[in-house]
Design a protein around this motif. Structure first.
Motif, short mmCIF file in Angstrom:
data_model
loop_
_atom_site.label_atom_id
_atom_site.label_comp_id
_atom_site.label_asym_id
_atom_site.label_seq_id
_atom_site.Cartn_x
_atom_site.Cartn_y
_atom_site.Cartn_z
N ILE A 1 0.95 -1.34 -0.02
CA ILE A 1 -0.09 0.03 0.17
C ILE A 1 0.96 1.30 0.00
O ILE A 1 0.61 2.21 -0.65
N ALA A 2 1.82 1.30 0.69
CA ALA A 2 2.85 2.35 0.62
C ALA A 2 3.46 2.64 -0.54
O ALA A 2 3.80 3.74 -1.01
N VAL A 3 3.70 1.42 -1.25
CA VAL A 3 4.30 1.60 -2.62
C VAL A 3 3.48 2.23 -3.64
O VAL A 3 3.70 3.34 -4.30
N LEU A 4 2.16 1.95 -3.56
CA LEU A 4 1.26 2.60 -4.34
C LEU A 4 0.93 3.81 -4.14
O LEU A 4 1.04 4.80 -4.73
N ILE A 5 1.00 4.23 -2.90
CA ILE A 5 0.75 5.61 -2.34
C ILE A 5 1.92 6.66 -2.92
O ILE A 5 1.85 7.58 -3.51
N LEU A 6 3.42 5.96 -2.51
CA LEU A 6 4.46 6.74 -3.17
C LEU A 6 4.44 6.76 -4.69
O LEU A 6 4.96 7.87 -5.11
N GLU A 7 4.17 5.80 -5.37
CA GLU A 7 4.35 5.87 -6.63
C GLU A 7 3.10 6.86 -7.45
O GLU A 7 3.52 7.60 -8.09
N GLY A 8 2.09 6.91 -6.82
CA GLY A 8 0.98 7.92 -6.96
C GLY A 8 1.59 9.34 -6.74
O GLY A 8 1.44 10.47 -7.85
N ILE A 9 2.24 9.75 -5.61
CA ILE A 9 2.78 10.93 -5.46
C ILE A 9 3.86 11.49 -6.49
O ILE A 9 4.12 12.46 -6.84
N ASN A 10 4.65 10.26 -6.63
CA ASN A 10 5.88 10.64 -7.57
C ASN A 10 5.31 10.82 -9.04
O ASN A 10 5.94 11.61 -9.70
N ASP A 11 4.56 10.01 -9.55
CA ASP A 11 3.58 10.24 -10.73
C ASP A 11 3.21 11.72 -10.77
O ASP A 11 3.25 12.45 -11.99
N ASP A 12 2.63 12.20 -9.87
CA ASP A 12 1.79 13.72 -9.85
C ASP A 12 2.81 14.43 -9.89
O ASP A 12 2.90 15.63 -10.65
#
Length: 70
Positions: free
Chosen positions: A23-34
């Motif tokens: 879940i943390a990876v998904l959140i961080l990937e989303g933040i990095n994509d943004d």
């Protein structure tokens, strides 16, 4: 931390370490994509504004057709 984010964190606390990390990876990937999108578009705002103006002019001149997806 917002109430909603706090609720989300509390919901995943009982999860296994592997699930929490996923879940943390998904959140961080989303933040990095943004961040990458913001960085990409911040360097071309003038070009996007010019393209928007051109599209508006073409619409006003009747050079565009309404898209009917059906």
């Amino acid at each position: 931390m917002t109430t909603l984010l706090e609720q989300a964190v509390n919901r995943v606390k009982p999860f296994s370490d592997n699930d929490q990390n996923a879940i943390a990876v998904l959140i961080l990937e989303g933040i990095n994509d943004d961040f990458r999108w913001d960085k990409s578009f911040s360097s071309c705002q003038d070009a996007l504004a010019m393209l928007t103006d051109e599209a508006d002019e073409e619409i006003c001149a009747g050079k565009c057709e309404v898209l009917d997806p059906l």
